[in-house]
Design a protein around this motif. Structure first.
Motif, PDB file in Angstrom:
ATOM      1  N   ALA A  70       0.831  -1.197   0.000  1.00  0.00           N
ATOM      2  CA  ALA A  70       0.000   0.000   0.000  1.00  0.00           C
ATOM      3  C   ALA A  70       0.864   1.244   0.000  1.00  0.00           C
ATOM      4  N   PRO A  71       0.719   2.106  -0.987  1.00  0.00           N
ATOM      5  CA  PRO A  71       1.612   3.256  -1.095  1.00  0.00           C
ATOM      6  C   PRO A  71       1.451   4.255   0.038  1.00  0.00           C
ATOM      7  N   ARG A  72       0.355   4.159   0.815  1.00  0.00           N
ATOM      8  CA  ARG A  72       0.190   5.142   1.880  1.00  0.00           C
ATOM      9  C   ARG A  72       0.970   4.770   3.129  1.00  0.00           C
ATOM     10  N   THR A  73       1.627   3.614   3.175  1.00  0.00           N
ATOM     11  CA  THR A  73       2.328   3.170   4.369  1.00  0.00           C
ATOM     12  C   THR A  73       3.721   3.763   4.415  1.00  0.00           C
ATOM     13  N   GLN A  89       2.949  12.617   4.003  1.00  0.00           N
ATOM     14  CA  GLN A  89       2.783  12.574   2.549  1.00  0.00           C
ATOM     15  C   GLN A  89       1.699  11.579   2.188  1.00  0.00           C
ATOM     16  N   LEU A  90       0.806  11.953   1.303  1.00  0.00           N
ATOM     17  CA  LEU A  90      -0.180  11.012   0.799  1.00  0.00           C
ATOM     18  C   LEU A  90       0.492  10.005  -0.120  1.00  0.00           C
ATOM     19  N   GLY A  91      -0.147   8.863  -0.294  1.00  0.00           N
ATOM     20  CA  GLY A  91       0.373   7.861  -1.210  1.00  0.00           C
ATOM     21  C   GLY A  91       0.043   8.210  -2.650  1.00  0.00           C
ATOM     22  N   TYR A  92       0.786   7.587  -3.565  1.00  0.00           N
ATOM     23  CA  TYR A  92       0.548   7.836  -4.989  1.00  0.00           C
ATOM     24  C   TYR A  92      -0.893   7.552  -5.376  1.00  0.00           C
TER      25      TYR A  92
END
Length: 611
Positions: A24-27, A44-47
């Motif tokens: 998960a890109p938000r991790t 930072q938000l994930g992609y």
């Protein structure tokens, strides 16, 4: 490139990644070993949590994504397979990318750094997958990682001029393939790649003069960039938990000659290679984030300020890829001495990274101002990649300027271009326990959670050519939180904010974030109008009458009029007509355009104003 133009951990194992299919890109969690890292004010938000909507940023990102998705995989892997003694089908890509007997620096750069940009192309694709969820992109990333892993060999670096430079790109691509495309083999491939390059790495970060003092078969061997290695080593440590990467990151921190003096406020940038030394500030930022080193944070902040102090009105810096001596009038001199004014995709990539780091750490909106300036005046105006690897490299601020492609195929800027455009979404928004921070005003949709409730914020705008930005909130159920909007330091007195048609009570102060704290519910609307005054910015302190015209964040350039003369009053009376501006002169009206609107016209950024 000539001699003067040279250059926390995831708590999931690879097996868990393989089972999950994608990380998960938000991790963004730190391992216990790195839990003493420096604090940040923003996250930072994930992609995958930011979607670009129709507009120039989406168009540029999609063009780069499609271009690299279509590249021949055998061609990309060819230099690695050849050196490993494996079958190497596929065409030669040419230019810098393949080994060549023609390599004779600085006279002939064909075959300069074979495979150098492979890791950047891999990184750009991995980030594009994280942003879009496109399965063919994920599959291509996995195939490329597998092919690269099979071809890892120490022989690759035999008689290779820039081992640090190229390994750093491979490191970035592999850790991004692991985190953003869930590749279960990427970290193993990285470990093998590190083993392969280790015999070719110096004992510590070397300066360019130290490189030149070592025996070298040709001048290219003096251009390696060991001092940029720590950032991706720190990231490899944070994403893998493997202490060896932490050791390597600390080994290559360039403290004695760079970070120590910068931390003390000593400007050691003059005469340094510009992009790589800005990129090194990202290593200092990671040293703070991982190690909690306040010294390195001071170095990053001071160093970046020194960069801003000698930037053009566009936000670009480093004419001839070199920082000038303060007080020398060097920026002014460059207007007639070079057409290589700013190394655009590479410089914008490094600039976006350091401003994201510093904004996350400090919460200072002015880093967003700087990012915005570079976005609209440099990278968004880069010409698209052409088949065969011909790339836009330098922005030209010469008095007789034009846009051109770099003559060599597959230069360094072909690698950073897909990375910086894939990062547009994560550069646009940040978050904190208070809520959502809106940094860039671009057509986009951000998804976030507050108190377990899901929300999104959508922007619609033609900014910076128009003042108005319309935002709409969508959410599961009402929640109280803040939406913080960046107010540019240059914003005029007419800047205003309404919520659901009523004037916001918060103070709109330029150079800050204005926080709209209230109970937000589905369908709430924000109307943000940013007054974009005209201003004049001198090229440097020594030449106050050589100025660039700006409208808000946009630097405006005179089209096909190299010898026109203006008064300050004439420039400041520029009349906007659609997405161009009309300025009266003693001879005839002159059209001014922003960099992204220029195609094949000649243009001029700076003007000597008359009394």
């Amino acid at each position: 490139m000539s001699e003067n133009l040279s250059r926390r951990t995831f708590l999931k194992s690879s097996a868990a990644v393989a089972a999950a299919g994608v990380v998960a890109p938000r991790t963004f969690g730190l391992s216990a070993a790195a839990s003493h890292g420096g604090a940040t004010r923003l996250g930072q938000l994930g992609y995958g949590e930011v979607e670009l909507l129709e507009g120039p940023m989406l168009a540029q990102f999609q063009a780069n994504h499609a271009f690299f998705l279509a590249l021949d995989e055998d061609a990309l892997l060819k230099p690695f397979r050849e050196r490993a003694g494996l079958p190497a089908p596929g065409p030669q890509m040419g230019g810098w990318y393949n080994f060549s007997k023609e390599f004779d620096p600085p006279n002939n750069m064909t075959g300069y750094i074979p495979g150098h940009s492979f890791g950047q192309y891999l990184s750009g694709l991995a980030r594009a997958y994280a942003a879009t969820g496109d399965q063919p992109t994920k599959a291509k990333v996995h195939r490329l990682v597998r092919g690269f892993a099979e071809a890892v060999s120490p022989k690759f670096y035999d008689d290779y001029p820039l081992p640090c430079y190229t390994f750093d790109k491979s490191n970035c691509g592999l850790i991004d393939a692991h985190q953003f495309a869930g590749d279960p083999n990427a970290l193993h491939a990285l470990s093998r790649a590190l083993d392969a390059v280790m015999p070719y790495l110096p004992s510590h970060a070397l300066t360019r003069p130290e490189m030149a003092a070592r025996p070298h078969p040709n001048i290219a061997f003096t251009w390696d960039e060991s001092y940029t290695l720590p950032e991706n080593f720190f990231l490899a440590y944070k994403r893998s938990g493997d202490e060896k990467y932490l050791v390597m990151a600390q080994r290559f921190l360039q403290d004695k000659s760079y970070f120590d003096p910068l931390a003390e406020g000593d400007n050691v940038l003059p005469h340094q290679h510009a992009y790589s030394h800005v990129n090194a500030l990202n290593s200092a930022s990671q040293a703070y984030l991982v190690l909690g080193s306040e010294k390195h944070l001071r170095a990053a902040r001071n160093g970046f300020q020194f960069v801003l102090d000698q930037s053009f009105a566009t936000g670009g810096w480093g004419p001839n890829e070199t920082f000038v001596e303060p007080g020398s009038g060097g920026l002014y001199k460059s207007l007639t001495e070079t057409h290589a004014s700013f190394e655009t995709p590479c410089g914008a990539y490094g600039h976006f990274k350091v401003t994201r780091y510093l904004m996350r750490i400090t919460g200072d909106s002015r880093y967003g101002d700087s990012m915005e300036q570079v976005l609209y005046n440099t990278i968004l105006g880069a010409m698209p990649l052409e088949q065969g690897g011909f790339s836009f490299y330098y922005s030209d601020y010469n008095n007789y300027a034009a846009k051109n492609y770099y003559p060599e195929q597959w230069p360094c800027c072909s690698g950073t271009f897909p990375q910086v455009t894939a990062d547009y979404g994560i550069s646009s928004y940040f978050h904190s326990p208070e809520g959502l921070y809106v940094n860039l005003f671009v057509p986009s949709r951000a998804k976030f959670q507050i108190g377990g409730a899901r929300f999104s914020l959508e922007q619609r705008t033609h900014y910076p050519y128009e003042n108005d930005i319309a935002m709409q909130v969508r959410g599961d159920n009402p929640q109280t939180f803040s939406i913080a909007l960046r107010v540019p330091a240059w914003a005029g007195k007419g800047t205003s904010i309404t919520v659901n048609g009523r004037k916001a009570e918060a103070e709109v102060k330029p150079g800050t974030f204005v926080r709209l704290h209230r109970e937000w519910k589905d369908g709430d609307r924000i109307e943000y109008s940013i007054d974009r005054p005209l201003s004049l910015q001198p090229v440097d302190a020594q030449h106050p009458d050589t100025v660039a015209l700006r409208s808000g964040p946009l630097a405006l350039m005179a089209i096909n009029s190299p010898r026109s003369r203006f008064t300050r009053a004439q420039l400041l009376a520029a009349a906007q007509q659609g997405r161009a501006w009309r300025v009266e002169s003693a001879v005839a009206p002159v059209t001014f355009k922003s960099f992204p609107r220029i195609r094949h016209e000649n243009y001029r950024l700076y003007h000597d104003v008359m009394a």
